[in-house]
Each structure stands twice: as C-alpha cells, then as structure tokens.
Design a protein around this motif. Structure first.
Motif, PDB file in Angstrom:
ATOM      1  N   ASN A 182      48.228  35.202  38.512  1.00  0.00           N
ATOM      2  CA  ASN A 182      49.191  34.059  38.566  1.00  0.00           C
ATOM      3  C   ASN A 182      49.402  33.275  39.775  1.00  0.00           C
ATOM      4  O   ASN A 182      50.006  33.949  40.313  1.00  0.00           O
ATOM      5  CB  ASN A 182      50.285  34.017  37.441  1.00  0.00           C
ATOM      6  N   GLU A 183      48.839  32.064  40.017  1.00  0.00           N
ATOM      7  CA  GLU A 183      49.138  31.472  40.990  1.00  0.00           C
ATOM      8  C   GLU A 183      49.109  30.105  40.833  1.00  0.00           C
ATOM      9  O   GLU A 183      48.080  29.455  40.373  1.00  0.00           O
ATOM     10  CB  GLU A 183      48.048  31.730  42.385  1.00  0.00           C
ATOM     11  N   GLN A 184      50.256  29.340  40.968  1.00  0.00           N
ATOM     12  CA  GLN A 184      50.338  27.652  40.966  1.00  0.00           C
ATOM     13  C   GLN A 184      49.942  27.430  39.323  1.00  0.00           C
ATOM     14  O   GLN A 184      49.140  26.609  39.171  1.00  0.00           O
ATOM     15  CB  GLN A 184      49.426  27.125  41.827  1.00  0.00           C
ATOM     16  N   GLY A 185      50.337  28.301  38.320  1.00  0.00           N
ATOM     17  CA  GLY A 185      50.033  27.858  37.199  1.00  0.00           C
ATOM     18  C   GLY A 185      48.700  28.201  36.761  1.00  0.00           C
ATOM     19  O   GLY A 185      48.314  27.871  35.579  1.00  0.00           O
ATOM     20  N   VAL A 186      47.886  29.033  37.558  1.00  0.00           N
ATOM     21  CA  VAL A 186      46.378  29.349  37.319  1.00  0.00           C
ATOM     22  C   VAL A 186      46.513  30.876  37.124  1.00  0.00           C
ATOM     23  O   VAL A 186      46.875  31.467  37.886  1.00  0.00           O
ATOM     24  CB  VAL A 186      45.470  28.916  38.276  1.00  0.00           C
ATOM     25  N   GLN A 187      46.001  31.153  35.799  1.00  0.00           N
ATOM     26  CA  GLN A 187      45.862  32.727  35.764  1.00  0.00           C
ATOM     27  C   GLN A 187      44.400  33.131  35.606  1.00  0.00           C
ATOM     28  O   GLN A 187      43.519  32.412  34.902  1.00  0.00           O
ATOM     29  CB  GLN A 187      46.627  33.135  34.186  1.00  0.00           C
ATOM     30  N   ILE A 188      44.113  33.928  36.492  1.00  0.00           N
ATOM     31  CA  ILE A 188      42.592  34.493  36.763  1.00  0.00           C
ATOM     32  C   ILE A 188      42.723  35.726  36.129  1.00  0.00           C
ATOM     33  O   ILE A 188      43.495  36.663  36.738  1.00  0.00           O
ATOM     34  CB  ILE A 188      42.331  34.500  37.995  1.00  0.00           C
ATOM     35  N   LYS A 189      41.768  36.232  35.105  1.00  0.00           N
ATOM     36  CA  LYS A 189      41.688  37.558  34.655  1.00  0.00           C
ATOM     37  C   LYS A 189      40.222  37.999  35.277  1.00  0.00           C
ATOM     38  O   LYS A 189      39.011  37.221  35.008  1.00  0.00           O
ATOM     39  CB  LYS A 189      41.611  37.679  33.274  1.00  0.00           C
ATOM     40  N   PHE A 190      40.191  39.294  35.669  1.00  0.00           N
ATOM     41  CA  PHE A 190      38.937  39.839  36.401  1.00  0.00           C
ATOM     42  C   PHE A 190      38.430  41.067  35.550  1.00  0.00           C
ATOM     43  O   PHE A 190      39.080  41.646  34.828  1.00  0.00           O
ATOM     44  CB  PHE A 190      39.196  40.384  37.730  1.00  0.00           C
ATOM     45  N   TYR A 191      37.032  40.929  35.376  1.00  0.00           N
ATOM     46  CA  TYR A 191      36.201  41.973  34.630  1.00  0.00           C
ATOM     47  C   TYR A 191      35.021  42.653  35.351  1.00  0.00           C
ATOM     48  O   TYR A 191      34.424  41.653  36.192  1.00  0.00           O
ATOM     49  CB  TYR A 191      35.751  41.335  33.127  1.00  0.00           C
ATOM     50  N   THR A 192      34.768  43.658  35.061  1.00  0.00           N
ATOM     51  CA  THR A 192      33.801  44.502  35.741  1.00  0.00           C
ATOM     52  C   THR A 192      32.282  43.957  34.999  1.00  0.00           C
ATOM     53  O   THR A 192      32.248  43.853  33.941  1.00  0.00           O
ATOM     54  CB  THR A 192      33.858  46.002  35.181  1.00  0.00           C
ATOM     55  N   HIS A 193      31.543  43.590  36.035  1.00  0.00           N
ATOM     56  CA  HIS A 193      30.007  43.239  35.555  1.00  0.00           C
ATOM     57  C   HIS A 193      29.142  44.529  35.248  1.00  0.00           C
ATOM     58  O   HIS A 193      29.136  45.329  36.124  1.00  0.00           O
ATOM     59  CB  HIS A 193      29.448  42.174  36.679  1.00  0.00           C
ATOM     60  N   ARG A 194      28.597  44.541  33.931  1.00  0.00           N
ATOM     61  CA  ARG A 194      27.910  45.701  33.725  1.00  0.00           C
ATOM     62  C   ARG A 194      26.589  45.924  34.240  1.00  0.00           C
ATOM     63  O   ARG A 194      25.910  47.022  34.070  1.00  0.00           O
ATOM     64  CB  ARG A 194      27.866  45.741  32.060  1.00  0.00           C
ATOM     65  N   GLY A 195      26.023  44.806  34.836  1.00  0.00           N
ATOM     66  CA  GLY A 195      24.858  44.943  35.548  1.00  0.00           C
ATOM     67  C   GLY A 195      24.954  45.220  36.806  1.00  0.00           C
ATOM     68  O   GLY A 195      25.839  46.138  37.231  1.00  0.00           O
ATOM     69  N   GLU A 196      24.058  44.919  38.093  1.00  0.00           N
ATOM     70  CA  GLU A 196      24.065  45.339  39.186  1.00  0.00           C
ATOM     71  C   GLU A 196      25.312  44.930  39.815  1.00  0.00           C
ATOM     72  O   GLU A 196      25.828  43.616  39.889  1.00  0.00           O
ATOM     73  CB  GLU A 196      22.828  44.544  40.021  1.00  0.00           C
ATOM     74  N   ASN A 197      26.120  45.573  40.367  1.00  0.00           N
ATOM     75  CA  ASN A 197      27.336  45.024  41.043  1.00  0.00           C
ATOM     76  C   ASN A 197      27.820  45.938  42.250  1.00  0.00           C
ATOM     77  O   ASN A 197      29.023  45.563  42.925  1.00  0.00           O
ATOM     78  CB  ASN A 197      28.676  45.319  40.058  1.00  0.00           C
ATOM     79  N   ASN A 198      27.080  46.912  42.729  1.00  0.00           N
ATOM     80  CA  ASN A 198      27.254  47.500  44.108  1.00  0.00           C
ATOM     81  C   ASN A 198      28.626  48.157  43.881  1.00  0.00           C
ATOM     82  O   ASN A 198      29.443  48.521  44.856  1.00  0.00           O
ATOM     83  CB  ASN A 198      27.237  46.837  45.371  1.00  0.00           C
ATOM     84  N   TRP A 199      28.989  48.523  42.877  1.00  0.00           N
ATOM     85  CA  TRP A 199      30.265  49.453  42.256  1.00  0.00           C
ATOM     86  C   TRP A 199      31.697  48.576  42.432  1.00  0.00           C
ATOM     87  O   TRP A 199      32.863  48.799  42.389  1.00  0.00           O
ATOM     88  CB  TRP A 199      30.521  50.660  43.231  1.00  0.00           C
ATOM     89  N   THR A 200      31.383  47.129  42.790  1.00  0.00           N
ATOM     90  CA  THR A 200      32.470  46.270  42.508  1.00  0.00           C
ATOM     91  C   THR A 200      33.102  46.236  41.328  1.00  0.00           C
ATOM     92  O   THR A 200      32.118  45.843  40.334  1.00  0.00           O
ATOM     93  CB  THR A 200      32.260  44.898  43.238  1.00  0.00           C
ATOM     94  N   SER A 201      34.361  46.146  41.046  1.00  0.00           N
ATOM     95  CA  SER A 201      34.760  46.054  39.528  1.00  0.00           C
ATOM     96  C   SER A 201      36.216  45.364  39.467  1.00  0.00           C
ATOM     97  O   SER A 201      36.493  44.804  40.475  1.00  0.00           O
ATOM     98  CB  SER A 201      34.853  47.578  38.948  1.00  0.00           C
ATOM     99  N   ASP A 202      36.645  45.351  38.369  1.00  0.00           N
ATOM    100  CA  ASP A 202      38.128  44.629  38.303  1.00  0.00           C
ATOM    101  C   ASP A 202      39.136  45.336  38.855  1.00  0.00           C
ATOM    102  O   ASP A 202      40.164  44.839  39.101  1.00  0.00           O
ATOM    103  CB  ASP A 202      38.117  44.455  36.663  1.00  0.00           C
TER     104      ASP A 202
END
Length: 436
Positions: free
Chosen positions: A404-424
């Motif tokens: 949460n930052e300045q009234g904005v909430q961002i939720k992160f999710y793992t992409h199930r396709g190609e992602n080079n192991w980047t995740s939430d």
C-alpha cells in the motif's frame, strides 16, 4: 601543400606524379580536395568569406542543387558566396560529398543538417539526424528539439519531448533550456506528462524570461518578465497548487496582474465559473512515486533466455510509468532491455528496446520506463514481462505480496507461463513507478 600552386618548381610536381599509387577512389578524392589539385570552382564561405576551392564535377554528381548551380542555365561564376554556412561546416559537407565521411560533432551537426537540407544531400541529412538521435541528453535535448522542429523531423521531435517529460527537473536546470524559443517553450510546458510540480514550472518560466531580459539589456522587472513570457504563463496550472503555495510563491510577485491573481485564488478555492479564465485548467500533471515490493538486494539472479514476468492488480485508477529492475552484481554492467505490459492477453504498453549502462557501485537498481504512461484500472489483471540480456543481476529479499502506498494497493501474483523464476515472492521487478 598545394602541389600545383603558382611559383612551385617543376621538380615538386614531378616528384608528386605517383601520389595516386595505392590509393582508393575515396582516398584520391580526399587528397585532391585537401591539396586543391585541379580545382575549378571556389566559394567564399561564412561571414568572413573564407576562400574554399573544390571540383564542379564531384559536387554536381552528389548534389542536384550544386548541379543546377554549377552547370544549369543560371550557373554561377567562381567565388560563389555562401555566407550562411561556416567554413568548418562546409568542410564537413565537402568531405561527405567527396569521400562519404560522416564527420559531424556537437559543434557542427546542426550546421551540417542545415547544409544537407540546403544542398539536398539526403544521406548526410540522415546521418546528422541519427547523430542527434543518439546524443539526446540533459545538456543537448533542447537544442536538438529546436532542430527537429526546424527540419520537421517528427520522430526526433517526439523522442526529445519524451526525454524532457521524463527528465524535466534536470532539463529545466540546464543552461540550454533557457535558450528555448517561445513557441517551443510553450509546447514543452503545455505537455500533459511533465513529471514536475507546477510551482517549479512557474519558477523555470521566470528564469527563462529573466534570461531573455538580460540578452536584450532590459531591467529584470516583473513587468518585463511578464512581457517576455507572454501567453506561455497561461500554461501553468496554478489551480493545482494549494492556496498557501500560491500566496507565498506567486502573489509576492507582480508577474500576474491583480485581476488574474483574484481569478486564480477563486478557482483554487472553488468559488468561480472556470470557463471565465485564460489559464489552462487541465488535470493536474503527475508527480511519480515508487512502490517497492522488496527491501533491498540480496543474492544473484541469472539470465538464460526467458523473460522475467509478473502479474499484479491495483485497487484504484492509477497511472503506471515504468518499473525498477535489479542491476548487475558488479560494475560496470550493460543490459539490453525490451518489454511489454499486457491486460489479459492484450498489449497495453511497451518498454522500447534500449541499452542500460551503469558504472557506479550504488546502481544496484535501474529504471525502465514505458514508452507512454498507462492508466491501470481496478478489477483488471495486468502482466509485465521484461527480457534482459546481460550479466547476472542482484535479487531481492523480504518480498511483499501486497503493498500500500499513497492510497494505492498493489497485489502481486506469479505468472504461470515463462517467467525466468520471477514470482510474487522472488526475482525481478522490485518496484513500480506510479502517479495518481
């Protein structure tokens, strides 16, 4: 040395008769131009009329304008006057016509562009434009923007404006910005995408106008400053200031007249019909802020082909400008970067192909900006992917799945396709660059 100059001994000419041996056509042309061998046309170049000799046939072969000038029905005699091009630039033009050399510098590129346009030398014009395109930075962007407008290079104009929008704080602090023509200045400060506070735009306009007064030997009074600003002042969005800032920073000067001050004060507090004003009352320009999902660098992260990819949602309308990426574990480092932003499977933005080079040990992160900011909406799922080519980067630690930052909430999710192991909870995209 001019080997065929009047008064030279014949032995000098005899000893030079084999100068062509082993030289390419371009080298022969360069030698003949430099030593003025068999020249049959001369020019008086620049304001001082410096004498420059050349060869009609070479010039006519490479330029239709020179062809008409030297062999047409209205062919000019020797000592052709060219007062609007300085000798250093004219030699750049000649070297290109004779040898194909593109020898432009920061000092000659604008003149070379003008000369190429005047004499219809398309390849030199393209080369000069490419040089400008590759040398856009804080100190040069305003001069390049003026040239882009003069020669109607729309893509170069757009690239300059994009650079200014993203770096306007540093650009407005550079001396070159004070030299902007009023028409160009108006275009810049009317942009919707300047990442700067309105009061800073106002202060910059005052500096710009003071510089104009100084050049004209005018007193830098508020009256003269306003006279130099003209209607450009109406592009400042005073209504986005709070009343305290407006009173302390604007009302203490007489740059605005009393009627305009009262008008704007009423607009700020919401007590007037906004149609009765000359001022731009468009929406507030953005000031970016960064949302971090990782607390700092930790281990390493490698690149073997796939792009890093991550999904996220927002809880309110917000504008996305770009992303923070982890930089190389050791400096200097260089990455080739390209990327996209998608909503479901539809492209909604892109990160243009670029090269990132860093040399400071503190550069463990770097920014990549979208070509144009993208408005994000709640109840939609977005996916970003960025492909890096380069050395292993840092990875982060203590990742947050929701921020949460300045009234904005961002939720992160793992992409199930190609992602080079980047995740939430791991990998790239340590931060998002946003504005409200």
């Amino acid at each position: 040395m001019h080997l065929f100059a009047k008064g030279r001994k014949m032995t000098e000419v005899k000893n030079s008769k084999n100068w062509r041996s082993g030289l390419s056509v371009a080298e022969c042309n360069r030698y003949m131009l430099k030593n003025e061998i068999h020249c049959d046309v001369s020019f008086k170049v620049g304001k001082e009329g410096k004498l420059v000799r050349a060869h009609k046939y070479v010039l006519a072969c490479r330029s239709p304008v020179f062809d008409a000038m030297l062999y047409g029905d209205l062919a000019e005699a020797n000592d052709i006057k060219i007062p609007d091009i300085e000798p250093s630039v004219f030699h750049v033009l000649l070297r290109f016509l004779y040898c194909g050399d593109v020898d432009v510098t920061e000092d000659t590129v604008i003149g070379a562009l003008y000369a190429a346009e005047k004499y219809d030398v398309e390849e030199l014009k393209k080369a000069s434009q490419s040089y400008l395109d590759e040398n856009i930075r804080t100190e040069t962007v305003c001069v390049i923007l003026e040239s882009a407008k003069l020669f109607k290079f729309e893509s170069l104009n757009e690239k300059c404006m994009d650079f200014i929008e993203k770096n306007c704080v540093s650009v407005f602090q550079s001396p070159s910005a004070l030299g902007l023509m009023k028409e160009t200045l108006s275009e810049v400060v009317s942009s919707e995408n300047l990442d700067i506070e309105e009061i800073e735009i106002y202060h910059f306009l005052i500096k710009w106008a003071e510089n104009k007064c100084e050049r004209k030997n005018m007193v830098k009074s508020d009256e003269n400053i306003r006279k130099e600003m003209g209607d450009v002042i109406y592009q400042v969005r005073f209504q986005s200031m709070n009343l305290e800032t407006f009173a302390k920073e604007v009302c203490k000067r007489q740059i605005l007249n009393p009627e305009e001050m009262i008008n704007l004060q009423q607009i700020i507090v919401g007590n007037i019909n906004k149609r009765n004003t000359k001022f731009n009352l468009g929406k507030q320009r953005y000031k970016t802020f960064t949302v971090l999902r990782s607390s700092g660098p930790n281990a390493g992260w490698g690149y073997s082909g796939p792009e890093d990819s991550l999904e996220f949602t927002v809880n309110r309308n917000v504008k996305l400008h770009g992303f923070l990426m982890w930089g190389g574990k050791s400096v200097p480092y260089t990455y080739t970067v390209v990327g996209k932003l998608l909503e479901n499977s539809t492209d909604v933005g892109d990160i243009p192909s670029q090269i990132i080079e860093k040399t400071d040990s503190m550069d463990y992160q770097f920014e990549v900006k979208l070509r144009k900011p993208v408005v994000l909406f709640p109840n939609k799922r977005y996916r970003v992917w960025v492909k890096l080519q380069g050395p292993s980067s840092w990875n982060g630690k203590t990742y947050k799945q929701s921020v949460n930052e300045q009234g904005v909430q961002i939720k992160f999710y793992t992409h199930r396709g190609e992602n080079n192991w980047t995740s939430d909870t791991d990998g790239q995209f340590p931060g998002l660059i946003l504005s409200l």
